[in-house]
Design a protein around this motif. Sequence first.
Motif, PDB file in Angstrom:
ATOM      1  N   ALA A 236       9.195   3.856  -5.923  1.00 31.81           N
ATOM      2  CA  ALA A 236       8.595   3.528  -7.219  1.00 31.81           C
ATOM      3  C   ALA A 236       9.652   3.071  -8.222  1.00 31.81           C
ATOM      4  O   ALA A 236       9.363   2.266  -9.117  1.00 31.81           O
ATOM      5  CB  ALA A 236       7.843   4.746  -7.762  1.00 31.81           C
ATOM      6  N   ARG A 237      10.859   3.570  -8.066  1.00 34.23           N
ATOM      7  CA  ARG A 237      11.931   3.175  -8.981  1.00 34.23           C
ATOM      8  C   ARG A 237      12.293   1.700  -8.796  1.00 34.23           C
ATOM      9  O   ARG A 237      12.594   1.000  -9.771  1.00 34.23           O
ATOM     10  CB  ARG A 237      13.163   4.043  -8.735  1.00 34.23           C
ATOM     11  CG  ARG A 237      14.362   3.690  -9.602  1.00 34.23           C
ATOM     12  CD  ARG A 237      15.509   4.653  -9.388  1.00 34.23           C
ATOM     13  NE  ARG A 237      16.674   4.270 -10.166  1.00 34.23           N
ATOM     14  CZ  ARG A 237      17.826   4.938 -10.184  1.00 34.23           C
ATOM     15  NH1 ARG A 237      17.937   6.051  -9.477  1.00 34.23           N
ATOM     16  NH2 ARG A 237      18.846   4.511 -10.912  1.00 34.23           N
ATOM     17  N   TYR A 238      12.256   1.230  -7.551  1.00 31.00           N
ATOM     18  CA  TYR A 238      12.693  -0.140  -7.273  1.00 31.00           C
ATOM     19  C   TYR A 238      11.566  -1.086  -6.900  1.00 31.00           C
ATOM     20  O   TYR A 238      11.790  -2.282  -6.733  1.00 31.00           O
ATOM     21  CB  TYR A 238      13.757  -0.123  -6.174  1.00 31.00           C
ATOM     22  CG  TYR A 238      15.035   0.524  -6.651  1.00 31.00           C
ATOM     23  CD1 TYR A 238      15.848  -0.119  -7.585  1.00 31.00           C
ATOM     24  CD2 TYR A 238      15.408   1.788  -6.210  1.00 31.00           C
ATOM     25  CE1 TYR A 238      17.007   0.475  -8.060  1.00 31.00           C
ATOM     26  CE2 TYR A 238      16.568   2.392  -6.677  1.00 31.00           C
ATOM     27  CZ  TYR A 238      17.369   1.732  -7.597  1.00 31.00           C
ATOM     28  OH  TYR A 238      18.508   2.324  -8.073  1.00 31.00           O
TER      29      TYR A 238
ATOM     30  N   THR B 280       4.896  -0.164  -9.523  1.00 32.87           N
ATOM     31  CA  THR B 280       3.511  -0.654  -9.531  1.00 32.87           C
ATOM     32  C   THR B 280       2.747   0.137 -10.585  1.00 32.87           C
ATOM     33  O   THR B 280       3.108   0.118 -11.753  1.00 32.87           O
ATOM     34  CB  THR B 280       2.868  -0.494  -8.133  1.00 32.87           C
ATOM     35  OG1 THR B 280       3.050   0.857  -7.669  1.00 32.87           O
ATOM     36  CG2 THR B 280       3.502  -1.453  -7.140  1.00 32.87           C
ATOM     37  N   GLU B 281       1.732   0.861 -10.175  1.00 28.88           N
ATOM     38  CA  GLU B 281       0.963   1.647 -11.130  1.00 28.88           C
ATOM     39  C   GLU B 281       1.726   2.912 -11.527  1.00 28.88           C
ATOM     40  O   GLU B 281       2.519   3.453 -10.753  1.00 28.88           O
ATOM     41  CB  GLU B 281      -0.404   2.024 -10.539  1.00 28.88           C
ATOM     42  CG  GLU B 281      -0.358   3.047  -9.408  1.00 28.88           C
ATOM     43  CD  GLU B 281       0.005   2.460  -8.079  1.00 28.88           C
ATOM     44  OE1 GLU B 281       0.146   3.241  -7.112  1.00 28.88           O
ATOM     45  OE2 GLU B 281       0.159   1.233  -7.992  1.00 28.88           O
ATOM     46  N   ALA B 282       1.504   3.376 -12.737  1.00 31.43           N
ATOM     47  CA  ALA B 282       2.159   4.596 -13.218  1.00 31.43           C
ATOM     48  C   ALA B 282       1.610   5.811 -12.487  1.00 31.43           C
ATOM     49  O   ALA B 282       0.419   5.876 -12.164  1.00 31.43           O
ATOM     50  CB  ALA B 282       1.950   4.749 -14.722  1.00 31.43           C
TER      51      ALA B 282
ATOM     52  N   ALA C 287       5.111   6.047  -1.885  1.00 29.35           N
ATOM     53  CA  ALA C 287       4.715   5.259  -3.058  1.00 29.35           C
ATOM     54  C   ALA C 287       4.234   3.905  -2.560  1.00 29.35           C
ATOM     55  O   ALA C 287       4.492   3.512  -1.416  1.00 29.35           O
ATOM     56  CB  ALA C 287       5.885   5.086  -4.033  1.00 29.35           C
ATOM     57  N   THR C 288       3.563   3.181  -3.420  1.00 22.06           N
ATOM     58  CA  THR C 288       3.121   1.848  -3.048  1.00 22.06           C
ATOM     59  C   THR C 288       4.321   0.920  -2.909  1.00 22.06           C
ATOM     60  O   THR C 288       5.174   0.843  -3.794  1.00 22.06           O
ATOM     61  CB  THR C 288       2.153   1.293  -4.109  1.00 22.06           C
ATOM     62  OG1 THR C 288       0.985   2.109  -4.136  1.00 22.06           O
ATOM     63  CG2 THR C 288       1.760  -0.140  -3.793  1.00 22.06           C
TER      64      THR C 288
ATOM     65  N   PHE D  22       0.877  -1.174   0.000  1.00 29.55           N
ATOM     66  CA  PHE D  22       0.000   0.000   0.000  1.00 29.55           C
ATOM     67  C   PHE D  22       0.911   1.220   0.000  1.00 29.55           C
ATOM     68  O   PHE D  22       2.147   1.070   0.059  1.00 29.55           O
ATOM     69  CB  PHE D  22      -0.927  -0.011   1.221  1.00 29.55           C
ATOM     70  CG  PHE D  22      -0.229  -0.265   2.530  1.00 29.55           C
ATOM     71  CD1 PHE D  22       0.350   0.776   3.250  1.00 29.55           C
ATOM     72  CD2 PHE D  22      -0.129  -1.554   3.048  1.00 29.55           C
ATOM     73  CE1 PHE D  22       1.000   0.541   4.451  1.00 29.55           C
ATOM     74  CE2 PHE D  22       0.522  -1.795   4.254  1.00 29.55           C
ATOM     75  CZ  PHE D  22       1.092  -0.736   4.960  1.00 29.55           C
ATOM     76  N   PRO D  23       0.401   2.436  -0.078  1.00 34.67           N
ATOM     77  CA  PRO D  23       1.278   3.611  -0.052  1.00 34.67           C
ATOM     78  C   PRO D  23       2.027   3.716   1.275  1.00 34.67           C
ATOM     79  O   PRO D  23       1.421   3.893   2.330  1.00 34.67           O
ATOM     80  CB  PRO D  23       0.310   4.781  -0.245  1.00 34.67           C
ATOM     81  CG  PRO D  23      -0.847   4.197  -0.974  1.00 34.67           C
ATOM     82  CD  PRO D  23      -0.999   2.808  -0.399  1.00 34.67           C
TER      83      PRO D  23
END
Length: 470
Positions: free
Chosen positions: A327-329, A332-334, A120-121, A88-89
Amino acid sequence: MAEIQTLARRQEIGREARERAKRSLHAQIGDTDRDPIELLRQNSAGRVKALVPLRYGRMSVSPFTFFRGSAVLQAHDLAATVNTGITFPICGDAHLSNFGGFATPERQLVFDLNDFDEVATGPWEWDVKRLAASFVIAGQHMGVSNGPIGDFVATVAHEYRDRMREYSAYSTLDLWHEIVTFEHMMDTAATEEGRRLLLKTKEKAVGRTNESMLARMATQDNGRWSLLDAPPALFHPAGPNTLLGKDEAWSNTTAWDGKLASAFDDYLGTLSTERRALIEQFELQDVAFKVVGVGSVGTFCLVLLLVDGHGAPLFLQVKEARESVIARYFPTEAVQRQGQRVVSGQRLLQAASDAFLGWTTGPAGREFYFRQLRDMKVSAEVERMNNTIMQGYARICGWALARSHAKASGKAIEIAAYLGSGNRFADALTEYAFAYAEQNEKDYGVFVRACRSGKIQARSDEDMAADFRI
């Protein structure tokens, strides 16, 4: 609407996650076969070139400041570890200095996470691991022996586990409205020393307001306020002390009628109707570039000074929102708008968020989010803590992180079932935290050698300030 699963099934899902990620495996630190200098260079791309040496200078002070500025390294390493699959975030940068006190819109002083640039998620345990590692690294920097440091980490793990079990019994609305106030912390403090420190911190917070900043940061001439240059930390982007290149010097009050005015209007559109009505009672006085933190140095950060009809000030901070290292590593969603990512994550994770929190896209396509610069905000002075206070602080941070995760995920039942009631996760987390502190020390050594050899340039605030002295 989604079908609601039974409590028993949700507990089963949590226990099943142990097959995917055995709790003992959380001791692994991941893939550390990388060049820390190259990853930091990639992370510095797109920042203000003249400020990147200041970022490195602040990181070079100690292994702990290096850790604070190098979230990209830990995210890279964690990507190679097992994870529970419960995502989750998450905050993404939940080290011990990114917790603190601040006022809710109702003027209640609360303790919570306070930095969401990397939200981020991702797997919830990544936040817990960053927090645990930060206690070891900070403790070692302070000269604390490994025994008490291990107790700090165990306290984080046990408090997170126990609070998550407690929150698993909360109704959805009760959990959503749960808040960690200073009064609640004082009532549950384990020692009288801790209660006194909390009271002292609360009293300090009351004086940290917009009004208290005005005399220190600005001067008035012919009825109009101007922010005072104090380079490299604060300067006018188009003024004589600017550290921005020609292509970057767009943030001045003259340009406000153009691109910045449009960006500000877009920001207003992200606020609720009553918040827009509130901010429209203020008039802009000045705009300046303000360097903040360690990891944020070099990103575009502005401070806006506004006043109302009584001459009372409002300071808004405008921070650039870049791609999250999480988010880089853990893709998930854009994400369409980075500023919206930060704001949405903050609103979801915090118990109560800044009244002026919003986002926009600015000149050159850079994305930003808005918040108050200071509104009864206080941070822990970790270097001045003794072992007893540090232990109490570990408990409060574990509590606050559990509350944030429980609210943001709605998965307190699953996480509590995964953790269980024993010490397996705590033992693995302690092993991880010490191992990652050792890795951080190695990375810091590589970094310091690169600074000394001239491979990368690092400059202190004092060195850069001397450039502007006559």
